[in-house]
Enzyme design. Structure first.
Site, mmCIF file in Angstrom:
data_model
loop_
_atom_site.group_PDB
_atom_site.id
_atom_site.type_symbol
_atom_site.label_atom_id
_atom_site.label_comp_id
_atom_site.label_asym_id
_atom_site.label_seq_id
_atom_site.Cartn_x
_atom_site.Cartn_y
_atom_site.Cartn_z
ATOM 1 N N GLU A 158 0.733 -1.167 -0.210
ATOM 2 C CA GLU A 158 0.117 0.076 -0.098
ATOM 3 C C GLU A 158 0.885 1.218 0.010
ATOM 4 O O GLU A 158 0.869 2.137 0.988
ATOM 5 C CB GLU A 158 -0.741 0.045 1.247
ATOM 6 C CG GLU A 158 -1.940 -1.167 1.184
ATOM 7 C CD GLU A 158 -3.051 -0.897 2.235
ATOM 8 O OE1 GLU A 158 -3.001 -0.435 3.151
ATOM 9 O OE2 GLU A 158 -4.157 -1.571 1.890
ATOM 10 N N GLU A 322 -6.381 -7.901 -0.928
ATOM 11 C CA GLU A 322 -6.943 -8.002 0.465
ATOM 12 C C GLU A 322 -8.485 -7.758 0.537
ATOM 13 O O GLU A 322 -8.920 -6.831 -0.014
ATOM 14 C CB GLU A 322 -6.227 -7.161 1.281
ATOM 15 C CG GLU A 322 -4.853 -7.288 1.446
ATOM 16 C CD GLU A 322 -4.248 -5.968 2.385
ATOM 17 O OE1 GLU A 322 -4.983 -5.517 3.356
ATOM 18 O OE2 GLU A 322 -3.143 -5.654 2.194
HETATM 19 C C1 GLA Z 1 -4.396 -2.740 4.644
HETATM 20 C C2 GLA Z 1 -3.066 -3.160 4.975
HETATM 21 C C3 GLA Z 1 -2.965 -4.528 5.731
HETATM 22 C C4 GLA Z 1 -3.950 -4.398 7.042
HETATM 23 C C5 GLA Z 1 -5.316 -4.177 6.375
HETATM 24 C C6 GLA Z 1 -6.490 -3.921 7.457
HETATM 25 O O1 GLA Z 1 -5.118 -3.083 3.532
HETATM 26 O O2 GLA Z 1 -2.411 -3.604 3.823
HETATM 27 O O3 GLA Z 1 -1.741 -4.755 6.037
HETATM 28 O O4 GLA Z 1 -3.482 -3.493 7.739
HETATM 29 O O5 GLA Z 1 -5.230 -3.023 5.948
HETATM 30 O O6 GLA Z 1 -7.786 -3.800 7.003
#
Ligand code: GLA
Ligand code: ZN
Length: 686
Positions: A158, A322
């Site tokens: 991210e 995710e």
């Molecule tokens: C983000 C991060 C993850 C986690 C999620 C929680 O997407 O990439 O590591 O912290 O949020 O929702």
């Protein structure tokens, strides 16, 4: 298609199911690691993203490396036929590094140096951090590049945020010199220098925008945001040097985001630029299902919009990198997914082009801030609970969808999303400071098609417009001469173009066009928008369109007509009776201008006219009521039809052409009932 894309499609000829696996949190618990392998099989998962925040476990002391644990994880996953998406660890770093090399830490806009802690907070210019990431990435590529379980690279995590340290200031100045050909005058011209005596006489006077310094020079703000995107990409490119060198066949992704609380595309980085550097787009989707401010269907529509945007960045399937199997830990209220919602939400991603359903995270942490974030394996370590069972059920369904992998979703309709225009519009001190809502406005226009199951591509300005019958460019505030020329060409070539209030106002330097609206826009639309009125939240107006009145709020543009046909007029205020919506025939095409922000029903009725004129149709016709969505992925031999009930009621649907239910294998036709949140996946052989 590049080699990497090919590799991705052929290596993964199955739907990926699994997610972020952080065994480095459990290295002193071999029993847990052994349970993981059993539970992975029971949950019908097959792919795990490993190493995302594992730097401290991989290099606990500078130059001292521990890969044995990761070897074991690779081998464990391989032993059950699973695949690994290997992450580079730059999303967070060990404390020793921040301590020994403080330059890796970020400096914020107020010029305060950050302390060690958190994550996603490195300086993206620091030579030391760049060297350290390349080094560890090289070691990872050397060690695992040929491992049969390796499927893909997940670069960092991210990417986001910005740094204002000395290194970054120098890099920014260098970026500006290049952009303005070393000519300070052209920079001053582009930034409207004489305003408030803000003319620069030396490059060294230029600083990034700051809460304790400059924030009012819009050209500077815009260039800074462009630089932040470019410098993030530059950091990423530095990360992947050893990876491209040692593993040229392994595709690369990084996980994109969305902004919440109201789910909209991620604002801070221009993903249209970033996408060009990736082999596969992936993103992290965390919609707040069952919230108390919007209907399930409205939220689903906004998820679909982002999916359509991210898919179109490369016009190929993407990955859901995710998602949560149950709840997150960072929404204002973290609500459990109701029965059925997990499967529905997962299949919606697939329906819009995802070749995966991946989660954060595999196993719930015991400590720190994410200990209550949903995971496949809960603290009870059980395969019996509801969430685990829901995951396994999704896994079983995905196993039947291998044929869907790699298929696309062609569309005749496109809507243009532009990061730069959004930045400039948000920066504009004018209009309603809280009512601009560019991404949300686009979704208002997208709605008319989503509700009718007509596929829409959400495209960016570099993409070819010519394959579309209809192109919508609502609120395109910033638009360059070059884009205007391409829009003109699109209409001249027979396309239908729709725009709205607050479009075509500034050029790529955030300088307004002068002498009225751009002459090419005036020609194409047959109008000149002369004034835009902004409303208080309680103000209302209305327009009369085809003998019906529609409510207007926030914005109304007063239009001078020079050749266009008036389709609707304002009903109130000093511009009552004047044109509100216009249509112009320009060469082979048509150009519509919608002067006010109108209620949803207007968009429905207005676009229905265009849907009829242009014979736009769903790929597969299913009769249904509001709240049911049908999305289709198309392959050469079959269409894969996802029929999804985003309501809390049973929904009758009618299928006119017999098709096969992909999950049950039975033939389906006629009237069926979808249960609350039910999804049916159907195959129509061609
Ligand atoms: C983000 C991060 C993850 C986690 C999620 C929680 O997407 O990439 O590591 O912290 O949020 O929702
Ligand atoms: Zn920096």
């Amino acid at each position: 298609m590049s080699n990497h894309e090919k590799t991705y499609l052929t290596k993964a000829n199955f739907m990926l199911h699994g997610g972020d696996y952080n065994p480095d949190q459990w290295l002193d618990r071999p029993d847990i690691l052994a349970d993981d392998i059993k539970l992975m099989q029971l949950s019908h998962t097959n792919t795990f993203s490993v190493g995302i925040f594992a730097w401290a476990a991989l290099e606990p002391e500078e130059g001292v490396y521990h890969f044995e644990w990761l070897d074991e994880i690779f081998n464990n996953i391989h032993s059950i036929g699973g695949r690994v998406i290997l992450a580079t660890p730059s999303g967070a770093r060990p404390a020793w590094m921040s301590q020994k090399y403080p330059e890796v830490l970020r400096t914020n806009g107020a010029r305060a140096k950050m302390l060690h802690g958190g994550r996603h907070n490195h300086c993206f210019t620091s030579p030391v951090y760049r060297e350290k990431t390349q080094k560890i990435n090289r070691l990872l590529a050397e060690r695992y590049g040929n491992h049969p379980a390796l499927l893909m690279w997940h670069i960092s995590n991210e990417y986001g945020g910005e740094c204002h340290c000395g290194y970054c200031q120098d890099a920014f100045r260098g970026w500006l010199k290049k952009k303005y050909n070393n000519d300070l005058k052209s920079l001053n011209d582009a930034w409207w220098g004489p305003f408030w005596s803000h003319t620069f006489t030396d490059w060294s006077q230029i600083e990034s925008p700051s809460s304790i310094g400059e924030s009012m020079v819009h050209g500077l703000n815009l260039d800074w945001r462009r630089f932040v995107t470019d410098q993030t990409i530059d950091f990423y490119e530095n990360e992947i040097v050893p990876i491209r060198e040692l593993t040229p066949e392994i595709p690369i992704t990084t996980n994109f985001m969305a902004d919440t609380h109201e789910l909209i595309p991620f604002q801070a980085l221009d993903y249209s630029k970033f996408a060009k550097h990736l082999d596969v787009i992936s993103w992290d989707a965390y919609p707040a299902w069952h919230n108390d401010w919007e209907s399930t269907a409205d939220l689903a529509m906004r998820v679909g919009f982002i999916d359509d945007l991210y898919r179109c960045l490369k016009q190929q399937p993407f990955l859901l990198m995710e998602s949560t199997p149950s709840m997150v830990n960072w929404h204002p209220v973290n609500k459990a997914k109701r029965p059925g919602m997990h499967k529905l939400a997962s299949m919606q991603m697939v329906a819009h082009g995802s070749d995966s359903v991946l989660y954060f995270q595999w196993r719930k942490s015991r400590g720190s801030s994410e200990k209550f974030h949903g995971a496949v394996v809960d603290h009870d370590n059980s395969s019996e609970n509801r969430v685990f069972q829901d995951v396994a059920e999704v896994g079983k369904t995905l196993e039947k969808l291998s044929d869907v992998v790699g298929t696309n979703r062609p569309a005749d309709v496109a809507i243009l999303y532009d990061w730069e225009s959004n930045w400039a519009l948000n920066d504009a001190q004018g209009y309603g400071l809280k009512t601009k809502r560019y991404p949300q406005t686009l979704v208002q226009h997208y709605r008319a098609f989503w509700e009718q199951d007509i596929p829409v591509d959400v495209i960016t300005k570099e993409q070819d417009f010519s394959s579309y019958k209809l192109l919508m460019i609502p609120m395109l505030y910033l638009v360059s001469e070059e884009t205007i020329a391409r829009l003109k060409e699109f209409v001249a070539g027979g396309g239908t173009l729709v725009t709205t209030y607050i479009s075509g106002i500034v050029n790529e330097h955030d300088l307004t066009y002068t002498g009225g609206w751009h002459k090419d826009l005036q020609e194409v639309f047959g109008i000149n928008p002369v004034e835009t009125d902004t409303y208080y939240p309680s103000d209302r107006n209305s327009v009369m369109y085809r003998n019906q009145s529609y409510e207007l709020k926030d914005y109304a543009t007063i239009i001078e007509v020079n050749g266009a046909t008036v389709e609707a007029t304002y009903e109130d205020d000093f511009y009552s009776g004047t044109p509100a919506v216009t249509r112009n025939e320009y060469q082979g095409g048509k150009a519509y201008y919608i002067g006010g922000r109108l209620e949803d029903q207007f968009q429905r009725d207005f676009y229905q006219g265009l849907i009829n004129d242009l014979s736009l149709e769903p790929v597969f016709k299913v009769k249904h009521d509001k709240g049911v969505s049908v999305q289709v992925r198309q392959a050469t031999e079959s269409d894969y039809v996802f029929v999804m009930n985003f309501t809390e009621q049973k929904q009758p649907i009618t299928i006119e052409t017999p098709v096969e239910d992909l999950v049950t294998g039975r033939e389906v036709s006629g009237v069926l009932t979808l249960e609350q949140y039910e999804v049916r996946i159907l195959e129509k052989k061609k």
